[in-house]
Design a protein around this motif. Structure first.
Motif, PDB file in Angstrom:
ATOM      1  N   UNK A   1       0.829  -1.191   0.000  1.00  0.00           N
ATOM      2  CA  UNK A   1       0.000   0.000   0.000  1.00  0.00           C
ATOM      3  C   UNK A   1       0.861   1.238   0.000  1.00  0.00           C
ATOM      4  N   UNK A   2       0.434   2.247   0.723  1.00  0.00           N
ATOM      5  CA  UNK A   2       1.156   3.521   0.751  1.00  0.00           C
ATOM      6  C   UNK A   2       1.122   4.124   2.142  1.00  0.00           C
ATOM      7  N   UNK A   3       2.241   4.729   2.528  1.00  0.00           N
ATOM      8  CA  UNK A   3       2.283   5.521   3.758  1.00  0.00           C
ATOM      9  C   UNK A   3       1.725   6.904   3.432  1.00  0.00           C
ATOM     10  N   UNK A   4       0.850   7.415   4.286  1.00  0.00           N
ATOM     11  CA  UNK A   4       0.286   8.750   4.090  1.00  0.00           C
ATOM     12  C   UNK A   4       0.440   9.540   5.392  1.00  0.00           C
ATOM     13  N   UNK A   5       0.208  10.838   5.361  1.00  0.00           N
ATOM     14  CA  UNK A   5       0.272  11.614   6.610  1.00  0.00           C
ATOM     15  C   UNK A   5      -0.702  11.086   7.669  1.00  0.00           C
ATOM     16  N   UNK A   6      -1.774  10.421   7.227  1.00  0.00           N
ATOM     17  CA  UNK A   6      -2.765   9.888   8.169  1.00  0.00           C
ATOM     18  C   UNK A   6      -2.518   8.430   8.517  1.00  0.00           C
ATOM     19  N   UNK A   7      -1.411   7.876   8.042  1.00  0.00           N
ATOM     20  CA  UNK A   7      -1.096   6.483   8.336  1.00  0.00           C
ATOM     21  C   UNK A   7      -1.065   5.638   7.075  1.00  0.00           C
ATOM     22  N   UNK A   8      -0.935   4.360   7.268  1.00  0.00           N
ATOM     23  CA  UNK A   8      -0.813   3.413   6.164  1.00  0.00           C
ATOM     24  C   UNK A   8      -2.158   3.151   5.498  1.00  0.00           C
ATOM     25  N   UNK A   9      -2.178   3.144   4.178  1.00  0.00           N
ATOM     26  CA  UNK A   9      -3.375   2.779   3.416  1.00  0.00           C
ATOM     27  C   UNK A   9      -3.089   1.503   2.642  1.00  0.00           C
ATOM     28  N   UNK A  10      -3.882   0.452   2.861  1.00  0.00           N
ATOM     29  CA  UNK A  10      -3.660  -0.776   2.089  1.00  0.00           C
ATOM     30  C   UNK A  10      -3.982  -0.555   0.620  1.00  0.00           C
ATOM     31  N   UNK A  11      -3.450  -1.420  -0.214  1.00  0.00           N
ATOM     32  CA  UNK A  11      -3.612  -1.292  -1.659  1.00  0.00           C
ATOM     33  C   UNK A  11      -5.091  -1.217  -2.054  1.00  0.00           C
ATOM     34  N   UNK A  12      -5.948  -1.907  -1.325  1.00  0.00           N
ATOM     35  CA  UNK A  12      -7.383  -1.879  -1.648  1.00  0.00           C
ATOM     36  C   UNK A  12      -7.965  -0.487  -1.432  1.00  0.00           C
ATOM     37  N   UNK A  13      -7.515   0.222  -0.386  1.00  0.00           N
ATOM     38  CA  UNK A  13      -8.005   1.569  -0.118  1.00  0.00           C
ATOM     39  C   UNK A  13      -7.539   2.557  -1.192  1.00  0.00           C
ATOM     40  N   UNK A  14      -6.463   2.193  -1.877  1.00  0.00           N
ATOM     41  CA  UNK A  14      -5.954   3.038  -2.960  1.00  0.00           C
ATOM     42  C   UNK A  14      -6.685   2.767  -4.272  1.00  0.00           C
ATOM     43  N   UNK A  15      -7.539   1.742  -4.265  1.00  0.00           N
ATOM     44  CA  UNK A  15      -8.305   1.409  -5.458  1.00  0.00           C
ATOM     45  C   UNK A  15      -7.611   0.437  -6.395  1.00  0.00           C
TER      46      UNK A  15
END
Length: 177
Positions: free
Chosen positions: A42-56
């Protein structure tokens, strides 16, 4: 004499050693994955980690056939629960805590399961992940690792798993992927 196509595979098994979120799964014990989870895809964001599914994009988990997981766990004494696939082995208590917070109930981490599950899904074949615990997830303490014990446990587990797999019919177990 015509040649016939080979029989397709009925199951892919990913097996090996892994780190455990002790004390749920002590050294030398076995874990069979109820879910195979890409824990850090996934991706690290200022609000925390986003799994690949949350990225679409894509998916971040596969579920092996539940009845087969139960049968293998019963035959081997393995604990059944999520096994996390990580691309970097966890080496701190903070990271271990973050993984457990993001994936409550995770029993173990390893590095190969999700890739194997992805390949199996592309071939439309169910997958099973079996791990023997060689070390605790967290601060690296090579002196505390029990790789030999884990490999022995895994070998014994295969002896107990083989009859289960031979008697299993994928059509008896609704395949969730």
């Amino acid at each position: 004499s015509g040649s016939s196509a080979p029989e397709p595979y009925g199951l892919v098994v990913s097996a090996g050693i892994g780190g455990a979120f002790t004390p749920l799964t002590p050294l030398g014990s076995l874990v069979v994955a109820s879910d195979i989870v890409a824990a850090d895809l996934g991706a690290e964001t200022p609000d925390g980690f986003l799994p690949v599914t949350a990225l679409g994009f894509g998916r971040d988990r596969f579920a092996p056939p539940p009845a087969l997981v139960r049968k293998v766990a019963a035959a081997t004494g393995a604990a059944a629960g999520p096994v996390l696939t990580v691309s970097t082995v966890t080496g701190t208590a903070e990271r271990a805590g973050a993984l457990l917070a993001a994936h409550p109930g995770a029993l173990a981490e390893a590095m190969e399961g999700f890739g194997v599950a992805e390949a199996a899904a592309r071939a439309e074949v169910p997958v099973l992940e079996l791990r023997a615990v060689s070390n605790a997830v967290g601060p690296r303490d090579r002196d505390a690792w029990r790789i030999g014990d884990a490999l022995t446990a895994l070998t014994e587990a295969f002896g107990k798993t083989a009859p289960v797999l031979e008697g299993w019919n994928r059509h008896d177990d609704r395949h969730r992927s």
